[in-house]
Motif scaffolding. Structure first.
Motif, PDB file in Angstrom:
ATOM      1  N   ALA A  25       0.843  -1.194   0.000  1.00 50.19           N
ATOM      2  CA  ALA A  25       0.000   0.000   0.000  1.00 50.19           C
ATOM      3  C   ALA A  25       0.880   1.246   0.000  1.00 50.19           C
ATOM      4  CB  ALA A  25      -0.916   0.001   1.211  1.00 50.19           C
ATOM      5  N   ALA A  26       0.449   2.271  -0.704  1.00 49.93           N
ATOM      6  CA  ALA A  26       1.216   3.506  -0.795  1.00 49.93           C
ATOM      7  C   ALA A  26       0.967   4.369   0.435  1.00 49.93           C
ATOM      8  CB  ALA A  26       0.823   4.259  -2.058  1.00 49.93           C
ATOM      9  N   ASP A  27       1.997   5.134   0.810  1.00 49.85           N
ATOM     10  CA  ASP A  27       1.865   6.092   1.903  1.00 49.85           C
ATOM     11  C   ASP A  27       0.989   7.268   1.471  1.00 49.85           C
ATOM     12  OD1 ASP A  27       3.718   4.691   3.608  1.00 49.85           O
ATOM     13  OD2 ASP A  27       5.347   5.544   2.430  1.00 49.85           O
ATOM     14  N   HIS A  28       1.047   7.599   0.175  1.00 49.93           N
ATOM     15  CA  HIS A  28       0.329   8.752  -0.376  1.00 49.93           C
ATOM     16  C   HIS A  28      -0.367   8.334  -1.659  1.00 49.93           C
ATOM     17  CE1 HIS A  28       2.727  11.094   2.443  1.00 49.93           C
ATOM     18  NE2 HIS A  28       3.770  10.408   2.011  1.00 49.93           N
ATOM     19  N   LYS A  29      -1.526   8.960  -1.923  1.00 52.32           N
ATOM     20  CA  LYS A  29      -2.302   8.613  -3.119  1.00 52.32           C
ATOM     21  C   LYS A  29      -2.794   9.903  -3.777  1.00 52.32           C
ATOM     22  CE  LYS A  29      -4.876   5.819  -0.533  1.00 52.32           C
ATOM     23  NZ  LYS A  29      -5.890   4.820  -0.149  1.00 52.32           N
ATOM     24  N   LEU A  30      -2.524  10.007  -5.078  1.00 46.90           N
ATOM     25  CA  LEU A  30      -2.839  11.223  -5.814  1.00 46.90           C
ATOM     26  C   LEU A  30      -3.528  10.895  -7.128  1.00 46.90           C
ATOM     27  CD1 LEU A  30      -2.460  14.319  -6.386  1.00 46.90           C
ATOM     28  CD2 LEU A  30      -0.210  13.719  -7.332  1.00 46.90           C
ATOM     29  N   VAL A  31      -4.579  11.653  -7.439  1.00 49.27           N
ATOM     30  CA  VAL A  31      -5.233  11.595  -8.751  1.00 49.27           C
ATOM     31  C   VAL A  31      -4.978  12.923  -9.435  1.00 49.27           C
ATOM     32  CG1 VAL A  31      -7.430  11.575  -9.992  1.00 49.27           C
ATOM     33  CG2 VAL A  31      -7.087  10.018  -8.090  1.00 49.27           C
ATOM     34  N   LEU A  55       9.895  13.497  -5.229  1.00 46.72           N
ATOM     35  CA  LEU A  55       9.965  14.024  -3.867  1.00 46.72           C
ATOM     36  C   LEU A  55       9.740  12.917  -2.840  1.00 46.72           C
ATOM     37  CD1 LEU A  55       9.722  16.985  -2.175  1.00 46.72           C
ATOM     38  CD2 LEU A  55       7.550  15.860  -1.714  1.00 46.72           C
ATOM     39  N   TYR A  56       8.685  12.129  -3.043  1.00 46.42           N
ATOM     40  CA  TYR A  56       8.407  11.067  -2.076  1.00 46.42           C
ATOM     41  C   TYR A  56       9.454   9.963  -2.135  1.00 46.42           C
ATOM     42  CZ  TYR A  56       4.086  13.141  -0.472  1.00 46.42           C
ATOM     43  OH  TYR A  56       3.166  13.976   0.104  1.00 46.42           O
ATOM     44  N   SER A  57       9.979   9.693  -3.300  1.00 45.54           N
ATOM     45  CA  SER A  57      11.033   8.693  -3.425  1.00 45.54           C
ATOM     46  C   SER A  57      12.269   9.127  -2.636  1.00 45.54           C
ATOM     47  CB  SER A  57      11.381   8.491  -4.900  1.00 45.54           C
ATOM     48  OG  SER A  57      12.439   7.572  -5.033  1.00 45.54           O
ATOM     49  N   GLU A  58      12.620  10.416  -2.745  1.00 44.12           N
ATOM     50  CA  GLU A  58      13.763  10.950  -1.999  1.00 44.12           C
ATOM     51  C   GLU A  58      13.545  10.864  -0.496  1.00 44.12           C
ATOM     52  OE1 GLU A  58      14.203  14.899  -3.620  1.00 44.12           O
ATOM     53  OE2 GLU A  58      15.143  14.154  -5.471  1.00 44.12           O
ATOM     54  N   LYS A  59      12.281  10.923  -0.064  1.00 41.92           N
ATOM     55  CA  LYS A  59      11.960  10.811   1.362  1.00 41.92           C
ATOM     56  C   LYS A  59      11.812   9.356   1.806  1.00 41.92           C
ATOM     57  CE  LYS A  59       8.897  13.767   2.984  1.00 41.92           C
ATOM     58  NZ  LYS A  59       7.676  14.588   3.136  1.00 41.92           N
ATOM     59  N   GLY A  60      11.919   8.432   0.858  1.00 42.51           N
ATOM     60  CA  GLY A  60      11.767   7.019   1.180  1.00 42.51           C
ATOM     61  C   GLY A  60      10.321   6.608   1.391  1.00 42.51           C
ATOM     62  N   GLU A  61       9.392   7.364   0.806  1.00 42.03           N
ATOM     63  CA  GLU A  61       7.967   7.087   0.953  1.00 42.03           C
ATOM     64  C   GLU A  61       7.376   6.684  -0.394  1.00 42.03           C
ATOM     65  OE1 GLU A  61       6.095  10.447   2.864  1.00 42.03           O
ATOM     66  OE2 GLU A  61       7.688  10.565   4.363  1.00 42.03           O
ATOM     67  N   GLU A  62       6.335   5.868  -0.337  1.00 39.09           N
ATOM     68  CA  GLU A  62       5.660   5.401  -1.547  1.00 39.09           C
ATOM     69  C   GLU A  62       4.506   6.335  -1.906  1.00 39.09           C
ATOM     70  OE1 GLU A  62       6.446   2.643  -3.437  1.00 39.09           O
ATOM     71  OE2 GLU A  62       8.223   2.463  -2.159  1.00 39.09           O
ATOM     72  N   VAL A  63       4.307   6.545  -3.200  1.00 36.89           N
ATOM     73  CA  VAL A  63       3.159   7.315  -3.675  1.00 36.89           C
ATOM     74  C   VAL A  63       2.563   6.589  -4.872  1.00 36.89           C
ATOM     75  CG1 VAL A  63       4.556   8.848  -5.150  1.00 36.89           C
ATOM     76  CG2 VAL A  63       2.302   9.605  -4.358  1.00 36.89           C
ATOM     77  N   ALA A  93       6.928   4.003 -18.962  1.00 39.55           N
ATOM     78  CA  ALA A  93       7.915   2.936 -18.812  1.00 39.55           C
ATOM     79  C   ALA A  93       8.856   3.189 -17.633  1.00 39.55           C
ATOM     80  CB  ALA A  93       8.725   2.795 -20.097  1.00 39.55           C
ATOM     81  N   SER A  94       9.121   4.455 -17.313  1.00 37.84           N
ATOM     82  CA  SER A  94      10.098   4.771 -16.266  1.00 37.84           C
ATOM     83  C   SER A  94       9.495   5.026 -14.894  1.00 37.84           C
ATOM     84  CB  SER A  94      10.930   5.989 -16.690  1.00 37.84           C
ATOM     85  OG  SER A  94      10.110   7.134 -16.770  1.00 37.84           O
ATOM     86  N   MET A  95       8.178   5.153 -14.799  1.00 36.09           N
ATOM     87  CA  MET A  95       7.540   5.448 -13.513  1.00 36.09           C
ATOM     88  C   MET A  95       6.417   4.455 -13.240  1.00 36.09           C
ATOM     89  SD  MET A  95       7.536   9.382 -12.839  1.00 36.09           S
ATOM     90  CE  MET A  95       9.096  10.159 -12.621  1.00 36.09           C
ATOM     91  N   PRO A  96       6.755   3.307 -12.665  1.00 34.82           N
ATOM     92  CA  PRO A  96       5.739   2.282 -12.418  1.00 34.82           C
ATOM     93  C   PRO A  96       4.685   2.670 -11.370  1.00 34.82           C
ATOM     94  CG  PRO A  96       7.835   1.641 -11.448  1.00 34.82           C
ATOM     95  CD  PRO A  96       8.084   2.887 -12.254  1.00 34.82           C
ATOM     96  N   ASN A  97       4.940   3.712 -10.590  1.00 36.21           N
ATOM     97  CA  ASN A  97       3.959   4.142  -9.591  1.00 36.21           C
ATOM     98  C   ASN A  97       2.928   5.115 -10.168  1.00 36.21           C
ATOM     99  OD1 ASN A  97       5.957   6.164  -9.824  1.00 36.21           O
ATOM    100  ND2 ASN A  97       5.475   6.950  -7.800  1.00 36.21           N
ATOM    101  N   GLY A 141      -9.403   7.469  -0.554  1.00 31.26           N
ATOM    102  CA  GLY A 141      -8.402   8.298   0.114  1.00 31.26           C
ATOM    103  C   GLY A 141      -7.429   9.009  -0.805  1.00 31.26           C
ATOM    104  N   TYR A 142      -7.658   9.009  -2.109  1.00 29.56           N
ATOM    105  CA  TYR A 142      -6.788   9.724  -3.035  1.00 29.56           C
ATOM    106  C   TYR A 142      -7.083  11.223  -2.956  1.00 29.56           C
ATOM    107  CZ  TYR A 142      -5.137   5.519  -5.430  1.00 29.56           C
ATOM    108  OH  TYR A 142      -4.542   4.339  -5.735  1.00 29.56           O
ATOM    109  N   THR A 143      -6.048  12.033  -3.072  1.00 26.51           N
ATOM    110  CA  THR A 143      -6.187  13.467  -3.190  1.00 26.51           C
ATOM    111  C   THR A 143      -6.320  13.789  -4.667  1.00 26.51           C
ATOM    112  OG1 THR A 143      -4.820  13.853  -1.240  1.00 26.51           O
ATOM    113  CG2 THR A 143      -5.040  15.695  -2.790  1.00 26.51           C
ATOM    114  N   ILE A 144      -7.295  14.620  -5.012  1.00 19.15           N
ATOM    115  CA  ILE A 144      -7.555  14.961  -6.412  1.00 19.15           C
ATOM    116  C   ILE A 144      -7.003  16.345  -6.719  1.00 19.15           C
ATOM    117  CG2 ILE A 144      -9.351  15.309  -8.156  1.00 19.15           C
ATOM    118  CD1 ILE A 144     -11.086  13.446  -6.290  1.00 19.15           C
ATOM    119  N   VAL A 145      -6.223  16.423  -7.796  1.00 19.12           N
ATOM    120  CA  VAL A 145      -5.649  17.686  -8.231  1.00 19.12           C
ATOM    121  C   VAL A 145      -5.897  17.838  -9.723  1.00 19.12           C
ATOM    122  CG1 VAL A 145      -3.500  19.014  -8.477  1.00 19.12           C
ATOM    123  CG2 VAL A 145      -3.870  17.606  -6.441  1.00 19.12           C
TER     124      VAL A 145
END
Length: 147
Positions: A25-31, A55-63, A93-97, A141-145
């Motif tokens: 499960a991801a720590d953060h969820k974005l639409v 940003l989240y990858s650099e913090k060691g968090e999943e999104v 291809a480069s961003m599986p998340n 629980g996704y944040t919509i932007v």
């Protein structure tokens, strides 16, 4: 002793429920919504996805990021009309998340209007309705932007 065993099981169950993320499960969820046939907005959506992911990858968090395309924004996911086709193909291809969703309601309307099939990039998931997908992701629980 039996009471202590039941208490330990109960505490373990509470601890499991309180964990912020379950395996996978991801720590953060974005639409990110795209509903305009505007290359600048499409590039902005891709920029936001890349920046948030980094940003989240650099913090060691999943999104987990979903890009939902509907209305004229569906052109972003059409190999025949996408103004960002090369970038989005490399991007997926480069961003599986980051996952892409294409609105089937819009796809069918475009096909009816043009009288021909509307292709969608193979990496995109075709969903019944883009707006319904956004509603359901919000409920999960996704944040919509909308950049």
């Amino acid at each position: 002793m039996k009471y202590l065993g039941h208490m330990m099981v109960a505490l373990f169950a509470v601890a499991l429920m309180a964990m912020p993320s379950i395996a996978g499960a991801a720590d953060h969820k974005l639409v990110l919504q795209i509903s305009d046939n505007d290359p600048q907005k499409m590039n902005t959506v891709l920029n936001v996805a890349a920046n948030v992911s980094r940003l989240y990858s650099e913090k060691g968090e999943e999104v987990d990021i979903k890009v939902v395309a509907f209305n004229a924004g569906l052109h972003m996911l059409r190999p025949d009309t996408s103004p960002v086709s090369e970038r989005i193909s490399n991007f997926s291809a480069s961003m599986p998340n980051v996952a892409f969703q294409a609105c089937n309601n819009t796809r069918e309307a475009m096909a009816k209007k043009s009288g021909k099939d509307v292709p969608i990039f193979e990496f995109a998931e075709v969903v019944p309705a883009g707006v319904v997908s956004i509603i359901e992701l919000n409920e999960q629980g996704y944040t919509i932007v909308r950049p």
